[in-house]
Enzyme design. Structure first.
Site, PDB file in Angstrom:
ATOM      1  N   CYS A   1       0.833  -1.206   0.000  1.00 29.77           N
ATOM      2  CA  CYS A   1       0.000   0.000   0.000  1.00 29.77           C
ATOM      3  C   CYS A   1       0.874   1.264   0.000  1.00 29.77           C
ATOM      4  CB  CYS A   1      -0.970  -0.036   1.185  1.00 29.77           C
ATOM      5  SG  CYS A   1      -2.327   1.153   1.041  1.00 29.77           S
TER       6      CYS A   1
ATOM      7  N   HIS B   1      -3.943  -5.431  -0.268  1.00 29.52           N
ATOM      8  CA  HIS B   1      -3.634  -5.933   1.075  1.00 29.52           C
ATOM      9  C   HIS B   1      -3.718  -7.458   1.114  1.00 29.52           C
ATOM     10  CE1 HIS B   1      -3.416  -2.212   3.522  1.00 29.52           C
ATOM     11  NE2 HIS B   1      -4.058  -1.718   2.473  1.00 29.52           N
TER      12      HIS B   1
ATOM     13  N   GLU C   1      -2.900  -9.434   3.366  1.00 31.04           N
ATOM     14  CA  GLU C   1      -3.214  -9.952   4.699  1.00 31.04           C
ATOM     15  C   GLU C   1      -4.700  -9.935   5.015  1.00 31.04           C
ATOM     16  OE1 GLU C   1      -4.004  -5.834   5.202  1.00 31.04           O
ATOM     17  OE2 GLU C   1      -2.385  -6.838   4.138  1.00 31.04           O
TER      18      GLU C   1
END
Length: 388
Positions: free
Chosen positions: A275, A359, A361
């Protein structure tokens, strides 16, 4: 029954003069921020506690927000930094056995103002048509004079472009992270493997689940404040460097972060950015960044890996992007958005360096992009072998 939400009037005032009426939720103070929308159907607590939303009012396009309440495990930071939220429906009584408190109570506890009863589909279309802009949530009956005053305040409020926010949300001190991926009923106490690679994570607004994933793939993680010097970081003897997500304009954060990142790159260590970290990595390697018209925020964004033509469903949260114009010769685009073709991944052609805009995760696919952490660990292993 509802989640303690009241019938106190409130309004959402956009800087272009558009006004949406509704009812107040959360704390009663007025709030200003850049208005954005998120299309995810789940994960509202993770979204509200993601530091990347600092300075932003979040419009949830999914109407039933708050239906599973709030708990102590689904947060992504020590405290939320978002400016406020906009909802269609009134939060219902929480239906999850994991819930500790209702959304309205959680918002009051964390001093976050919100508004319910807004036509979020119409609001989202307005943002898509007119682009990102600042807005104010004003609780209580609003006269024409109050709205005029609010518009004047919005006109004077700074744009997200040029705004440095990472220094506001970063950790104040260095610490070790020692938690693996969350489990409902962990069978054993987690211990960091003695053979773990040591990764120093620069915290520009890092999410807890990024740290959990790094620990899960065998990393011993030391988290440092955003303005930590390269000398201090290298003094920790890391095997690799991680650049985290975070809020604000990457070009503003770059004013203090780029000299550090460039020195870390020159050390030869593997570097991975997500990001904002991906954007800063791009700037450090000679690319440019640009403000997007409306940004990407949601959990259903298709991204194409160019080397394999594999399409991944990703979680996104960003209002800036690495530009694909005038890329340096040693930098390669690895992933693109299938929504608008914007850059989603980069890598250095000769060094162990790569970045990802989405992202990995955040369990969007739910595991489509988890292998990015494995890719980083593979780089760490090869780098350590070369150094031996």
């Amino acid at each position: 029954m509802t989640d303690q939400a009241t019938n106190r009037p409130a309004c959402l005032i956009l800087s272009d003069g558009t006004v949406f009426s509704g009812f107040g939720v959360g704390c009663t103070e007025s709030t200003i921020g850049e208005l954005c929308f998120n299309t995810a159907m789940t994960g509202y607590e993770e979204i509200l506690t993601d530091p990347s939303y600092a300075g932003q009012i979040i419009t949830f396009t999914f109407p039933h927000i708050g239906n599973v309440g709030c708990n102590d495990e689904d947060i992504e930071s020590k405290e939320p930094h978002c400016a406020g939220l906009v909802l269609r429906e009134r939060p219902t009584v929480p239906s999850s056995f994991r819930s500790k408190i209702g959304l309205d109570e959680w918002l009051k506890k964390n001093n976050i103002a919100g508004i319910i009863g807004v036509d979020t589909r119409a609001l989202t279309r307005h943002i898509r048509k007119n682009g990102a802009q600042n807005a104010m949530i004003l609780h209580g009956e609003s006269s024409s004079t109050q709205i005029a005053d609010a518009l004047a305040e919005l006109k004077a409020f700074p744009s997200m472009k040029g705004l440095e926010l990472a220094a506001d949300v970063t950790t104040k001190k260095t610490y070790e992270w020692k938690e693996p991926l969350w489990q409902l009923s962990p069978s054993t106490e987690y211990r960091v493997p003695s053979t773990a690679f040591h990764v120093v994570a620069m915290d520009f607004g890092i999410k807890h689940n990024i740290l959990r994933n790094l620990a899960e793939v065998g990393c011993r993680v030391t988290v440092v404040p955003a303005k930590t010097s390269a000398k201090e970081i290298l003094g920790l003897a890391p095997d690799g460097i991680f650049l985290s997500n975070g809020p604000g304009d990457p070009e503003a954060t770059a004013l203090y972060a780029l000299p550090v990142i460039r020195e870390l790159i020159d050390s030869g260590l593997p570097v991975f950015g997500i990001c904002l970290g991906h954007q800063l990595l791009g700037l450090a390697l000679g690319a440019k960044t640009e403000k997007m018209r409306q940004g990407h925020r949601g959990a259903n964004h298709p991204v194409k890996e160019l080397a394999t033509n594999r399409v991944m469903i990703t979680s996104q949260n960003h209002g800036f992007a690495v530009s694909d114009k005038d890329l340096p010769a040693d930098l390669e685009i690895t992933h693109i958005s299938l929504f608008d073709g914007t850059v989603q991944g980069i890598r250095h052609k000769t060094r162990p360096i790569f970045g990802l805009q989405g992202h990995p995760e955040a369990s969007p696919g739910p595991h489509d992009t988890f292998d990015m952490f494995g890719k980083f660990v593979e780089m760490l292993g090869k780098s350590k072998q070369r150094a031996a």
